[in-house]
Motif scaffolding. Structure first.
Motif, PDB file in Angstrom:
ATOM      1  N   VAL A  36       0.837  -1.202   0.000  1.00  0.00           N
ATOM      2  CA  VAL A  36       0.000   0.000   0.000  1.00  0.00           C
ATOM      3  C   VAL A  36       0.870   1.250   0.000  1.00  0.00           C
ATOM      4  CG1 VAL A  36      -1.662   1.350   1.347  1.00  0.00           C
ATOM      5  CG2 VAL A  36      -1.998  -1.112   1.062  1.00  0.00           C
ATOM      6  N   GLY A  37       1.940   1.227   0.785  1.00  0.00           N
ATOM      7  CA  GLY A  37       2.839   2.372   0.812  1.00  0.00           C
ATOM      8  C   GLY A  37       3.455   2.666  -0.539  1.00  0.00           C
ATOM      9  N   ASP A  38       3.850   1.610  -1.250  1.00  0.00           N
ATOM     10  CA  ASP A  38       4.437   1.807  -2.576  1.00  0.00           C
ATOM     11  C   ASP A  38       3.417   2.342  -3.564  1.00  0.00           C
ATOM     12  OD1 ASP A  38       6.772   0.874  -1.498  1.00  0.00           O
ATOM     13  OD2 ASP A  38       7.116  -0.669  -3.005  1.00  0.00           O
ATOM     14  N   ILE A  39       2.210   1.801  -3.523  1.00  0.00           N
ATOM     15  CA  ILE A  39       1.173   2.265  -4.448  1.00  0.00           C
ATOM     16  C   ILE A  39       0.845   3.731  -4.177  1.00  0.00           C
ATOM     17  CG2 ILE A  39      -1.231   1.989  -5.150  1.00  0.00           C
ATOM     18  CD1 ILE A  39       0.732  -0.157  -6.181  1.00  0.00           C
ATOM     19  N   GLU A  40       0.702   4.070  -2.903  1.00  0.00           N
ATOM     20  CA  GLU A  40       0.396   5.466  -2.575  1.00  0.00           C
ATOM     21  C   GLU A  40       1.549   6.381  -2.962  1.00  0.00           C
ATOM     22  OE1 GLU A  40      -2.787   6.352   0.275  1.00  0.00           O
ATOM     23  OE2 GLU A  40      -1.518   5.203   1.637  1.00  0.00           O
ATOM     24  N   GLY A  41       2.781   5.917  -2.724  1.00  0.00           N
ATOM     25  CA  GLY A  41       3.929   6.725  -3.103  1.00  0.00           C
ATOM     26  C   GLY A  41       4.015   6.928  -4.604  1.00  0.00           C
ATOM     27  N   PHE A  42       3.781   5.859  -5.357  1.00  0.00           N
ATOM     28  CA  PHE A  42       3.839   5.945  -6.818  1.00  0.00           C
ATOM     29  C   PHE A  42       2.766   6.882  -7.355  1.00  0.00           C
ATOM     30  CE2 PHE A  42       2.199   4.185 -10.895  1.00  0.00           C
ATOM     31  CZ  PHE A  42       3.284   4.513 -11.690  1.00  0.00           C
ATOM     32  N   ILE A  43       1.518   6.669  -6.955  1.00  0.00           N
ATOM     33  CA  ILE A  43       0.433   7.496  -7.476  1.00  0.00           C
ATOM     34  C   ILE A  43       0.611   8.949  -7.045  1.00  0.00           C
ATOM     35  CG2 ILE A  43      -2.056   7.930  -7.383  1.00  0.00           C
ATOM     36  CD1 ILE A  43      -2.494   4.926  -7.265  1.00  0.00           C
ATOM     37  N   GLY A  44       1.045   9.151  -5.797  1.00  0.00           N
ATOM     38  CA  GLY A  44       1.222  10.514  -5.311  1.00  0.00           C
ATOM     39  C   GLY A  44       2.229  11.305  -6.120  1.00  0.00           C
ATOM     40  N   GLU A  45       3.273  10.633  -6.607  1.00  0.00           N
ATOM     41  CA  GLU A  45       4.291  11.321  -7.394  1.00  0.00           C
ATOM     42  C   GLU A  45       3.959  11.362  -8.884  1.00  0.00           C
ATOM     43  OE1 GLU A  45       8.343  10.184  -6.707  1.00  0.00           O
ATOM     44  OE2 GLU A  45       7.967   9.707  -4.590  1.00  0.00           O
ATOM     45  N   VAL A  46       3.341  10.315  -9.373  1.00  0.00           N
ATOM     46  CA  VAL A  46       3.189  10.157 -10.823  1.00  0.00           C
ATOM     47  C   VAL A  46       1.895  10.765 -11.354  1.00  0.00           C
ATOM     48  CG1 VAL A  46       2.907   8.446 -12.663  1.00  0.00           C
ATOM     49  CG2 VAL A  46       4.702   8.155 -10.945  1.00  0.00           C
ATOM     50  N   TRP A  47       0.799  10.699 -10.600  1.00  0.00           N
ATOM     51  CA  TRP A  47      -0.472  11.179 -11.149  1.00  0.00           C
ATOM     52  C   TRP A  47      -0.449  12.667 -11.482  1.00  0.00           C
ATOM     53  CZ3 TRP A  47      -3.757   8.365 -13.563  1.00  0.00           C
ATOM     54  CH2 TRP A  47      -5.019   8.870 -13.888  1.00  0.00           C
ATOM     55  N   PRO A  48       0.188  13.514 -10.663  1.00  0.00           N
ATOM     56  CA  PRO A  48       0.303  14.917 -11.095  1.00  0.00           C
ATOM     57  C   PRO A  48       1.039  15.063 -12.422  1.00  0.00           C
ATOM     58  CG  PRO A  48       0.778  14.723  -8.760  1.00  0.00           C
ATOM     59  CD  PRO A  48       0.699  13.324  -9.290  1.00  0.00           C
ATOM     60  N   LEU A  49       2.035  14.215 -12.649  1.00  0.00           N
ATOM     61  CA  LEU A  49       2.736  14.227 -13.932  1.00  0.00           C
ATOM     62  C   LEU A  49       1.802  13.817 -15.061  1.00  0.00           C
ATOM     63  CD1 LEU A  49       5.382  14.381 -15.608  1.00  0.00           C
ATOM     64  CD2 LEU A  49       5.810  11.993 -14.940  1.00  0.00           C
ATOM     65  N   VAL A  50       0.977  12.817 -14.812  1.00  0.00           N
ATOM     66  CA  VAL A  50      -0.001  12.374 -15.810  1.00  0.00           C
ATOM     67  C   VAL A  50      -0.956  13.503 -16.146  1.00  0.00           C
ATOM     68  CG1 VAL A  50      -1.983  10.844 -16.193  1.00  0.00           C
ATOM     69  CG2 VAL A  50       0.123   9.923 -15.203  1.00  0.00           C
TER      70      VAL A  50
END
Length: 419
Positions: free
Chosen positions: A395-409
């Motif tokens: 869960v931590g990895d998924i939240e970390g990934f989405i938190g950083e990447v979705w703004p880029l998307v």
């Protein structure tokens, strides 16, 4: 139940699903276990160590104890109650003239800008792998606060989803089409994130490359990748070299099951459908050997019981024809499967093939990475079933990934990524 409000843009009409089998089926399972004969002691099965690729396979004592527990103590009704503690659905999806009935578990958010996320399992996994992660998110966020719409489908042929067509071939590209139609039909056509390990890692890659709706992908397994001219073996750290050695050992000593699945799926499917004890031996070995730490026996039996009651085993082998059959392909070495969208990767040192970060960079636009068991002060590396073994980390990895990447998307999509 909360977390059940679908987006207003949904065009599919999922029906609520309750997991329940008749008492007669559970009785029949216990009777079949009772009358299944345990093989005789041999040098191999008395000294076997399933945690070691050189260890001959499954230990007879473990199998005997697991058989007894499954037959006399294990309670599937508790697992059904856990499944039904989350929103479950089935929905019909048409693909190339065939109607799939796809089961999925979901946490739908009421947050306007929640990020759609689909979590994809593999073999011998199922949607059960992600229950702990869903429970963590449910405990952490209300439906009004949940930052994600989380969709966990049973892949075609697995669990409560029906199998692929009986009159034609079906492959991972087909799985990806069905998953994309599911996500688009649930109202997430403007953008979603895919996550996968094992078979799910291949499907996630196909979604990222071939389907517009998939805007980013996170993987916890990448296989079929080797050194390149600018990233030779000699450039790896000692920990990464150990991971490569583990992958080579698995390829040489641990993948006989996959060759059987890929070249004789009809035979092994029929054999393992004949006895729950045979299924326990074949699949139980994989959970013991591929995970770090090994799951509790109760969790292994959850998966085995789901497989047995839904006849999943013979219906779930078709991807192996693609991986290990006469025309095997792993989607990664070929340039056509390079992921141009943002990609994340969680490296676990006890994965079957812990592929170094530098080599994974050659398969996609890697913008996010976390490594475990690399000797850099991180917590020890996990194994093949990341979400099942270490749900908090997952869960931590998924939240970390989405938190950083979705703004880029959202920036790259000109705002279209905002739901």
């Amino acid at each position: 139940m909360s977390y059940t409000t679908l987006p207003t843009t949904a065009t599919l009409h999922p029906q609520p699903f309750i997991a329940h089998v008749p008492d007669t089926e559970l009785h029949d399972l216990k009777q079949a276990l009772k009358y299944s004969r345990l093989g005789p002691p041999t040098y191999e099965n008395l000294t076997a160590d399933p945690k070691n690729f050189l260890g001959w396979g499954l230990n007879r004592s473990w199998l005997a104890e697991a058989k007894q527990h499954w037959e006399t103590e294990y309670d599937w009704r508790k697992t059904e109650a856990r499944i039904n503690g989350l929103p479950n659905y089935t929905v019909k999806i048409e693909d190339q003239g065939f109607e799939f009935e796809i089961h999925f578990v979901a946490l739908f958010s009421r947050k306007r800008d929640a990020v759609p996320l689909v979590l994809l399992h593999g073999w011998p996994g199922s949607f059960l792998e992600f229950l702990s992660a869903l429970e963590i998110l449910k405990g952490k966020y209300s439906a009004e606060e949940l930052p994600y719409h989380v969709i966990v489908p049973s892949l075609p042929g697995y669990g409560y989803s029906n199998g692929p067509p009986l009159d034609r071939d079906f492959d991972c590209e087909g799985i990806a089409r069905v998953v994309d139609k599911l996500m688009v039909g649930l109202g997430f056509g403007e953008g979603y994130v895919a996550q996968g390990g094992d078979v799910g890692s291949f499907v996630s890659r196909i979604l990222a490359v071939s389907h517009e709706g998939c805007k980013a992908v996170h993987l916890n397994m990448v296989v079929g990748v080797g050194p390149t001219e600018d990233k030779p073996f000699e450039s790896l750290t000692d920990a990464e070299k150990k991971g490569v050695a583990r992958a080579q050992e698995f390829s040489f000593l641990g993948d006989a099951y996959a060759r059987e699945h890929g070249t004789r799926p009809a035979t092994i499917g029929l054999v393992l459908s004949s006895s729950p004890l045979a299924l326990l031996a074949w699949v139980g070995e994989k959970f013991l050997q591929w995970s770090s730490p090994s799951p509790p026996l109760s969790e292994i039996l959850d998966s085995l019981t789901l497989y047995w009651l839904t006849s999943t085993l013979p219906r779930s082998l078709y991807p192996y024809r693609q991986f290990c059959g006469p025309a095997a392909q792993f989607f990664h070495p070929s340039p056509e499967w390079y992921i141009k969208k943002p990609m994340g990767y969680s490296y676990n040192s006890r994965e079957l093939a812990p592929t170094p970060k530098g080599w994974v960079e050659g398969t996609g636009r890697l913008v996010w990475f976390r490594g475990y068991g690399l000797g850099d002060g991180e917590e020890g590396g996990g194994g093949h079933f990341m979400a099942m073994e270490r749900p908090e980390r997952f869960v931590g990895d998924i939240e970390g990934f989405i938190g950083e990447v979705w703004p880029l998307v959202m920036k790259e999509e000109g705002g279209k990524g905002k739901m």
